[in-house]
Design an enzyme around this catalytic site. Structure first.
Site, PDB file in Angstrom:
ATOM      1  N   ARG A 181       0.845  -1.196   0.000  1.00  0.00           N
ATOM      2  CA  ARG A 181       0.000   0.000   0.000  1.00  0.00           C
ATOM      3  C   ARG A 181       0.882   1.248   0.000  1.00  0.00           C
ATOM      4  O   ARG A 181       0.603   2.213  -0.718  1.00  0.00           O
ATOM      5  CB  ARG A 181      -0.935   0.002   1.212  1.00  0.00           C
ATOM      6  CG  ARG A 181      -1.949  -1.123   1.202  1.00  0.00           C
ATOM      7  CD  ARG A 181      -2.832  -1.091   2.440  1.00  0.00           C
ATOM      8  NE  ARG A 181      -3.765   0.019   2.413  1.00  0.00           N
ATOM      9  CZ  ARG A 181      -4.566   0.348   3.426  1.00  0.00           C
ATOM     10  NH1 ARG A 181      -4.516  -0.350   4.556  1.00  0.00           N
ATOM     11  NH2 ARG A 181      -5.412   1.360   3.335  1.00  0.00           N
ATOM     12  N   CYS A 241      -1.261   6.069   9.437  1.00  0.00           N
ATOM     13  CA  CYS A 241      -1.620   4.804   8.786  1.00  0.00           C
ATOM     14  C   CYS A 241      -2.684   5.107   7.736  1.00  0.00           C
ATOM     15  O   CYS A 241      -2.583   6.113   7.040  1.00  0.00           O
ATOM     16  CB  CYS A 241      -2.109   3.787   9.824  1.00  0.00           C
ATOM     17  SG  CYS A 241      -3.527   4.331  10.809  1.00  0.00           S
TER      18      CYS A 241
END
Length: 284
Positions: A181, A241
């Site tokens: 990611r 995050c």
């Protein structure tokens, strides 16, 4: 700052006669019923169920990310309903992955309440030490608890602050998501793949002792020091995050080895909600 409590320490608290509140923070982002289903199957005796989506986060809006911190006054009322006042010790737990429980503790810290701890090893460790489990639902309906708050934003940053620190020689951004990611190779949740420019990749799962959480959720302090060896504690470290939950795991790991940091609760999902914000891909 100490934000972890071991199961033996919890047992001592239970026997001490001091007031405490136990909060079950188990959840699964891909299964909205996981927390409630797990609670019904068995939880620490006396614990209340916390709904991550409703109790800890405001509804998603244009900005703020997928799980914005619940506004202070509503969160205060929710905590008071659980019986939390300033003379109470709060212990939050999950399955040992630290995400939900740590998120709650950091939000309490944001209210200026620091007598709050994440149970190291979570329910896995609690069962290992033969702690009492029950299936009966504990209903939160406290009318007398009063929590005096003094908002502490000293460890929290927003999008504008992060934007002002990109490629700053005295700042290190930590991306806590999975490496693919971060690299921009895949994005299963958000609309854009990649990372905040200048961020370094430190996947939160890498600090967890996933094979055996009976004693601790985290790998050894020696491992953590080696893992984070490229972080200069004299620089400002900002942790983020996807939506402000898994970053808390890296934050707790940094606590263990005494590396100071700040957190960006809005995280990547907030960052990409601003059209003029740049997104980087690949390794940095």
């Amino acid at each position: 700052m100490k934000r972890l409590i071991s199961v033996p320490e919890l047992f001592e608290l239970m026997k001490s006669g001091k007031k405490y509140v136990l909060l079950d923070c188990r959840f699964d982002l891909m299964n909205k019923n996981y927390g409630a289903d797990s609670y019904r199957e068995g939880h620490i005796k006396g614990a209340y169920l916390v709904d991550i989506e409703k109790d800890l986060a405001d509804p998603k809006s244009e900005h703020g990310g997928r799980h914005p911190f619940k506004n202070h006054m509503d969160f205060k009322k929710t905590m008071e309903n659980f019986g939390i006042s300033n003379d109470v010790t709060v212990v939050a737990y999950d399955d040992g992955d630290m995400q939900g429980a740590a998120r709650l503790i950091f939000q309490l810290n944001n209210l200026g309440f620091y007598n709050a701890y994440v149970l190291d090893g979570g329910l896995v460790s609690y069962k290992h030490f033969n702690g009492d489990i029950e299936k009966e639902e504990n209903v939160a309906d406290n009318k007398s608890a009063k929590l005096d708050v003094k908002i502490d934003n000293s460890f929290i940053v927003d999008m504008d602050y992060v934007k002002s620190k990109l490629y700053d020689k005295d700042t290190i951004l930590i991306d806590s998501r999975a490496k693919n990611r971060y690299l921009g190779l895949e994005e299963p949740v958000d609309k854009v793949a990649g990372h905040i420019p200048s961020a370094k990749s430190y996947f939160f799962m890498d600090v967890l002792n996933v094979d055996d959480m009976t004693k601790s959720s985290f790998k050894s302090p020696e491992y953590l020091k080696e893992h984070f060896k490229n972080l200069d504690p004299n620089k400002e470290i900002i942790v983020y995050c996807g939506s402000g939950i898994s970053l808390m795991v890296n934050a707790l790991a940094l606590d263990i080895i005494d590396i100071p940091y700040k957190i960006y609760p809005g995280s990547f999902s907030d960052w990409i909600s601003y059209d003029d914000n740049k997104i980087a891909t690949g390794e940095e």
